[in-house]
Design a protein around this motif. Sequence first.
Motif, short mmCIF file in Angstrom:
data_model
loop_
_atom_site.label_atom_id
_atom_site.label_comp_id
_atom_site.label_asym_id
_atom_site.label_seq_id
_atom_site.Cartn_x
_atom_site.Cartn_y
_atom_site.Cartn_z
N SER A 160 -11.14 -3.33 -4.22
CA SER A 160 -10.76 -4.71 -3.95
C SER A 160 -9.27 -4.80 -3.64
O SER A 160 -8.45 -4.23 -4.34
CB SER A 160 -11.08 -5.59 -5.16
OG SER A 160 -10.63 -6.91 -4.95
N GLY A 161 -8.93 -5.51 -2.56
CA GLY A 161 -7.53 -5.74 -2.23
C GLY A 161 -6.99 -4.87 -1.12
O GLY A 161 -5.89 -5.13 -0.61
N SER A 164 -5.78 -6.51 2.01
CA SER A 164 -4.59 -7.35 1.95
C SER A 164 -3.34 -6.56 1.54
O SER A 164 -2.37 -7.14 1.07
CB SER A 164 -4.81 -8.52 0.97
OG SER A 164 -5.10 -8.04 -0.33
N TRP A 165 -3.38 -5.23 1.69
CA TRP A 165 -2.21 -4.42 1.39
C TRP A 165 -1.02 -4.90 2.20
O TRP A 165 -1.13 -5.18 3.41
CB TRP A 165 -2.48 -2.95 1.72
CG TRP A 165 -3.21 -2.22 0.63
CD1 TRP A 165 -3.65 -2.72 -0.54
CD2 TRP A 165 -3.60 -0.84 0.65
NE1 TRP A 165 -4.27 -1.75 -1.28
CE2 TRP A 165 -4.26 -0.58 -0.57
CE3 TRP A 165 -3.44 0.19 1.56
CZ2 TRP A 165 -4.77 0.67 -0.90
CZ3 TRP A 165 -3.95 1.45 1.25
CH2 TRP A 165 -4.60 1.68 0.03
#
Length: 285
Positions: A160-161, A164-165
């Motif tokens: 998850s994530g 959006s790094w």
Amino acid sequence: MEQGPAPAPAASTEAPPLSKRARKRAAREAQRLEEKRQKKEKNHAQARDREAAAAAAAAAADALLTDDQRAARDRKAQQARDERLRKRAAEDAEFEKKCASGCRIVIDCGFESLMTDREARSSSQQIMYCYGANRRAEAPARLLVVGLTGRQASALGNVSGVESWRGASVDARPLEDVFPDRSSLVYLTAESDTVLTEVDAATTYVIGGFVDRNRHKGATHAKALQLGVRTARLPIGDGDAIVLGKEASRVLAVNHVFELMVRAQSSDWAAAAECLPGRKKKPEE
């Protein structure tokens, strides 16, 4: 009556039996995976129990409040959320500003066909460590992951994530397609005759996203030569800025190479080498 030649025996389709050592290795791996599965299930069950207990406690506390008290509580919670979002946005903007002034480091994942499933997962994990090191760095770099497909892409996609790094991007295309002009590239390989003395912000450095337990030694160097990319090695060895322990290999994990490069932007190589694990370092005399 003349007999024709006897038909050839049918080829056996059965796999050859495993050796005793291979059977033991397979059994150990199966046991490891089962223990990992059981631990994961236990952790999930404990997390569900904690969430249920917290929800029950919150419901009990909520039942004691008046409508005005609930409204005041909700306003305070919303203000706290807004403040966290504002602070995080400011931190992200500052981080991206720092990245823009650093060098660009590319992780080349174009070696997946040479890796086992376990090695591919390990490679993906090392890429995640790279991003974490970059977020913590005093002088972060611009991170680009290329050639990310197949098992490595799947492993990173499960985190998850990743989408959006900040200060990082991912491209499924191979290195040669992302960089048709490769004049600014320097591929970091342990086999290079050129020693990297300093990190230049105008140069794009390439790290092979490759975990192979030394089965394909020199693969990244061979690829660099094939693509006509300049090569360099980190200053590791006797007489160089970084001296490892006598038994330590000069081949480092992807995330260790990445963090060395990032740290070297704001310090000397000896100080940057503090990020290396203890097993790599030279014992103090």
